[in-house]
Scaffold this active site. Structure first.
Site, mmCIF file in Angstrom:
data_model
loop_
_atom_site.group_PDB
_atom_site.id
_atom_site.type_symbol
_atom_site.label_atom_id
_atom_site.label_comp_id
_atom_site.label_asym_id
_atom_site.label_seq_id
_atom_site.Cartn_x
_atom_site.Cartn_y
_atom_site.Cartn_z
ATOM 1 C CG HIS A 146 -4.543 0.347 4.072
ATOM 2 N ND1 HIS A 146 -3.810 -0.162 3.028
ATOM 3 C CD2 HIS A 146 -5.735 0.740 3.539
ATOM 4 C CE1 HIS A 146 -4.521 -0.097 1.910
ATOM 5 N NE2 HIS A 146 -5.688 0.450 2.199
ATOM 6 C CB CYS A 199 -0.983 -0.004 1.164
ATOM 7 S SG CYS A 199 -0.225 0.057 2.810
ATOM 8 C CG ASP A 204 -7.954 1.389 -0.386
ATOM 9 O OD1 ASP A 204 -6.711 1.283 -0.316
ATOM 10 O OD2 ASP A 204 -8.735 0.633 0.213
#
Length: 284
Positions: free
Chosen positions: A118, A81, A135
């Site tokens: 994250h 991520c 995202d």
């Protein structure tokens, strides 16, 4: 007097924008519009895979823009991520978007607080007053941004998501992203609207890539996501999920690893890395 560095910039000036856009296959307008944001998000998510090869091999995961470009753009590799979010943020900056980093806590329906490991982006477009969650580094979508608004729902080619706001401590609201799975909503991760900088993400990435309790240092994990299917490779378990909730699963042999990574996950690893990964699969 010493000046305090308050920069939240994304080093967009270091990005080879043409090479990045070619990598993800984006041919749309180069302007900070909502349409461009949606197109960039979908192109990035469906083109650059998720993988933790460096972490599982005990190698350094570099987060500076030149290293990210070399690996994810020119090297035909993927990342986790932090790598995805930083690369995407640099592209957004070059387009002229207002992008702010936030930390997420992955929950996956567990109902417990996990470390904030994250990386997410909250983004505004020049032609739209709403705030959007980008995202791009989770590995399983969403294909396009989801509005940060209580009750907002989005469906992209059958993949469904929902945003929820919950009251938190000290008056700080918690935002929860849910994904529709097997006929029910599963909370995927939660975040608060506290801005973070690239320097803040260095700490989270170090934990993810080096701490013995991090799942990313224990076994190989890779993902590709598209409109029609979501592939995951967890050590030797290869699973394919469809938007309707159905899935298929098979085990791969260590000898298949290079082919599966290259052909199914679009990850090109060098021979030495593949040999070490196969040794790890054989000893698992």
């Amino acid at each position: 007097m010493m000046q305090t560095d308050r920069s939240h910039g994304w080093d967009g000036e270091l990005l080879d924008l043409d090479a990045y856009l070619a990598r993800i296959g984006y041919e749309g307008e180069r302007a900070p519009t909502l349409g461009a944001l949606r197109g960039l998000h979908r192109a990035h998510v469906t083109s650059i895979p998720f993988e933790n090869i460096a972490a599982v091999l005990g190698e350094q995961v570099a987060l500076d823009l030149p290293a990210l470009q070399e690996k994810l753009v020119h090297g035909r590799r993927g990342g986790y991520c932090y790598e995805h979010a930083l690369l995407f943020a640099a592209a957004l900056e070059r387009f002229g978007f207002e992008a702010t980093g936030v930390n997420g806590r992955v929950t996956l329906g567990a109902g417990k607080a996990n470390p904030p490991t994250h990386a997410l982006l909250a983004v505004r477009a020049a032609d739209d007053e709403r705030l959007w969650l980008c995202d791009v580094g989770f590995g399983s979508g969403p294909l396009e941004p989801v509005e940060i608004r209580d009750g907002a729902e989005a469906e992209f080619d059958g993949w469904r998501f929902r945003m929820e706001r919950r009251a938190g401590v000290f008056g700080v609201d918690e935002w929860w992203l849910h994904q529709r799975k097997e006929g029910r909503w599963e909370d995927r991760h939660t975040f608060v609207m506290t801005p973070v900088s690239p320097k803040d993400w260095l700490m989270g990435s170090h934990y993810v890539a080096t701490h013995p309790r991090s799942p990313f240092v224990r076994r190989l994990y890779a993902q590709t996501f598209g409109a029609a299917r979501h592939h995951t490779l967890d050590a030797t378990t290869w699973t394919t999920y469809l938007p309707d909730g159905s899935s298929t699963e098979r085990k791969i042999e260590a000898a298949e690893l290079g082919r599966v990574l290259a052909e199914e996950f679009r990850i090109v690893a060098d021979a030495a890395s593949l040999a070490r990964l196969r040794d790890g699969l054989d000893s698992a």
